[in-house]
Design a protein around this motif. Structure first.
Motif, PDB file in Angstrom:
ATOM      1  N   VAL A  70       0.859  -1.192   0.000  1.00 13.80           N
ATOM      2  CA  VAL A  70       0.000   0.000   0.000  1.00 13.80           C
ATOM      3  C   VAL A  70       0.891   1.238   0.000  1.00 13.80           C
ATOM      4  N   LEU A  71       0.330   2.347  -0.421  1.00 11.47           N
ATOM      5  CA  LEU A  71       1.091   3.592  -0.416  1.00 11.47           C
ATOM      6  C   LEU A  71       1.321   4.050   1.015  1.00 11.47           C
ATOM      7  N   ASN A  72       2.493   4.667   1.245  1.00 10.26           N
ATOM      8  CA  ASN A  72       2.818   5.169   2.568  1.00 10.26           C
ATOM      9  C   ASN A  72       3.703   6.408   2.441  1.00 10.26           C
ATOM     10  N   HIS A  73       4.311   6.838   3.540  1.00 11.01           N
ATOM     11  CA  HIS A  73       5.138   8.043   3.527  1.00 11.01           C
ATOM     12  C   HIS A  73       6.361   7.904   2.618  1.00 11.01           C
ATOM     13  N   TRP A  74       6.881   6.689   2.462  1.00 14.87           N
ATOM     14  CA  TRP A  74       8.017   6.493   1.562  1.00 14.87           C
ATOM     15  C   TRP A  74       7.623   6.826   0.123  1.00 14.87           C
ATOM     16  N   ASP A  75       6.443   6.415  -0.267  1.00 18.67           N
ATOM     17  CA  ASP A  75       5.971   6.705  -1.621  1.00 18.67           C
ATOM     18  C   ASP A  75       5.755   8.205  -1.813  1.00 18.67           C
ATOM     19  N   GLU A  76       5.279   8.862  -0.778  1.00 15.23           N
ATOM     20  CA  GLU A  76       5.139  10.321  -0.841  1.00 15.23           C
ATOM     21  C   GLU A  76       6.503  10.981  -1.012  1.00 15.23           C
ATOM     22  N   ALA A  77       7.491  10.522  -0.279  1.00 13.34           N
ATOM     23  CA  ALA A  77       8.834  11.088  -0.386  1.00 13.34           C
ATOM     24  C   ALA A  77       9.382  10.907  -1.803  1.00 13.34           C
ATOM     25  N   ILE A  78       9.123   9.757  -2.403  1.00 14.61           N
ATOM     26  CA  ILE A  78       9.574   9.511  -3.775  1.00 14.61           C
ATOM     27  C   ILE A  78       8.861  10.450  -4.749  1.00 14.61           C
ATOM     28  N   ALA A  79       7.572  10.669  -4.545  1.00 20.08           N
ATOM     29  CA  ALA A  79       6.823  11.576  -5.419  1.00 20.08           C
ATOM     30  C   ALA A  79       7.349  13.004  -5.295  1.00 20.08           C
ATOM     31  N   TYR A  80       7.622  13.453  -4.078  1.00 18.98           N
ATOM     32  CA  TYR A  80       8.174  14.792  -3.885  1.00 18.98           C
ATOM     33  C   TYR A  80       9.567  14.901  -4.519  1.00 18.98           C
ATOM     34  N   ALA A  81      10.369  13.863  -4.402  1.00 22.44           N
ATOM     35  CA  ALA A  81      11.702  13.872  -5.006  1.00 22.44           C
ATOM     36  C   ALA A  81      11.601  13.939  -6.527  1.00 22.44           C
ATOM     37  N   ALA A  82      10.649  13.218  -7.105  1.00 18.06           N
ATOM     38  CA  ALA A  82      10.470  13.256  -8.553  1.00 18.06           C
ATOM     39  C   ALA A  82      10.056  14.651  -9.016  1.00 18.06           C
ATOM     40  N   LEU A  83       9.145  15.279  -8.282  1.00 17.38           N
ATOM     41  CA  LEU A  83       8.733  16.641  -8.632  1.00 17.38           C
ATOM     42  C   LEU A  83       9.884  17.629  -8.478  1.00 17.38           C
ATOM     43  N   CYS A  84      10.691  17.441  -7.462  1.00 11.59           N
ATOM     44  CA  CYS A  84      11.850  18.301  -7.258  1.00 11.59           C
ATOM     45  C   CYS A  84      12.847  18.150  -8.407  1.00 11.59           C
ATOM     46  N   CYS A  85      13.083  16.926  -8.843  1.00  4.32           N
ATOM     47  CA  CYS A  85      13.972  16.678  -9.985  1.00  4.32           C
ATOM     48  C   CYS A  85      13.407  17.290 -11.266  1.00  4.32           C
ATOM     49  N   LEU A  86      12.105  17.246 -11.416  1.00  8.57           N
ATOM     50  CA  LEU A  86      11.455  17.840 -12.581  1.00  8.57           C
ATOM     51  C   LEU A  86      11.663  19.355 -12.601  1.00  8.57           C
ATOM     52  N   ILE A  87      11.526  19.991 -11.454  1.00 14.36           N
ATOM     53  CA  ILE A  87      11.750  21.435 -11.373  1.00 14.36           C
ATOM     54  C   ILE A  87      13.197  21.775 -11.692  1.00 14.36           C
ATOM     55  N   VAL A  88      14.127  20.999 -11.167  1.00 10.70           N
ATOM     56  CA  VAL A  88      15.543  21.239 -11.421  1.00 10.70           C
ATOM     57  C   VAL A  88      15.847  21.066 -12.913  1.00 10.70           C
ATOM     58  N   SER A  89      15.274  20.065 -13.548  1.00 10.79           N
ATOM     59  CA  SER A  89      15.543  19.835 -14.970  1.00 10.79           C
ATOM     60  C   SER A  89      14.961  20.955 -15.831  1.00 10.79           C
ATOM     61  N   PHE A  90      13.785  21.478 -15.484  1.00 13.93           N
ATOM     62  CA  PHE A  90      13.216  22.593 -16.214  1.00 13.93           C
ATOM     63  C   PHE A  90      14.057  23.845 -16.020  1.00 13.93           C
ATOM     64  N   ASP A  91      14.507  24.071 -14.813  1.00 15.91           N
ATOM     65  CA  ASP A  91      15.336  25.230 -14.526  1.00 15.91           C
ATOM     66  C   ASP A  91      16.657  25.153 -15.278  1.00 15.91           C
ATOM     67  N   PHE A  92      17.262  23.982 -15.328  1.00 18.88           N
ATOM     68  CA  PHE A  92      18.507  23.769 -16.047  1.00 18.88           C
ATOM     69  C   PHE A  92      18.293  23.963 -17.530  1.00 18.88           C
ATOM     70  N   HIS A  93      17.161  23.474 -18.045  1.00 17.70           N
ATOM     71  CA  HIS A  93      16.856  23.595 -19.476  1.00 17.70           C
ATOM     72  C   HIS A  93      16.664  25.060 -19.864  1.00 17.70           C
ATOM     73  N   VAL A  94      16.047  25.847 -19.016  1.00 16.87           N
ATOM     74  CA  VAL A  94      15.815  27.263 -19.303  1.00 16.87           C
ATOM     75  C   VAL A  94      17.123  28.032 -19.277  1.00 16.87           C
ATOM     76  N   LEU A  95      18.036  27.675 -18.384  1.00 16.66           N
ATOM     77  CA  LEU A  95      19.306  28.381 -18.282  1.00 16.66           C
ATOM     78  C   LEU A  95      20.262  28.061 -19.425  1.00 16.66           C
ATOM     79  N   SER A  96      20.121  26.912 -20.063  1.00 17.83           N
ATOM     80  CA  SER A  96      21.041  26.527 -21.139  1.00 17.83           C
ATOM     81  C   SER A  96      20.795  27.294 -22.401  1.00 17.83           C
TER      82      SER A  96
END
Length: 96
Positions: A70-96
């Motif tokens: 079942v989903l738990n706090h670990w899955d939430e942490a993974i989802a937040y990490a994925a969103l954080c990586c997505l923001i970083v990749s968009f920010d990096f893409h805009v700066l290039s």
């Protein structure tokens, strides 16, 4: 041996509870990031990092199994990490 508080809930109910908790927290984070004094992406990334830490600590304290049935706090942490990586990749893409 102590019984976990979610032991009486079905798997579906536990999963729905985690999904609702995730979306409520995301709405809250988006509102705080929108009214922040720094850029939206930077403040959202910082709030997501804090959410990752909070979810990991709560999962550790509750002794939840990572990648459980079942989903738990670990899955939430993974989802937040994925969103954080997505923001970083968009920010990096805009700066290039």
């Amino acid at each position: 041996m102590s019984q976990q508080p979610n032991a009486h809930l079905t798997r579906e109910a536990q999963t729905i509870r985690v999904i609702v908790r995730f979306w409520l927290r995301m709405v809250t984070l988006l509102v705080f990031a929108a009214f922040s004094s720094i850029r939206f992406d930077q403040s959202l990334m910082l709030l997501l990092l804090m959410s990752i830490i909070l979810s990991a600590v709560l999962a550790t304290l509750k002794r939840e199994q990572p990648l459980g049935s079942v989903l738990n706090h670990w899955d939430e942490a993974i989802a937040y990490a994925a969103l954080c990586c997505l923001i970083v990749s968009f920010d990096f893409h805009v700066l290039s």
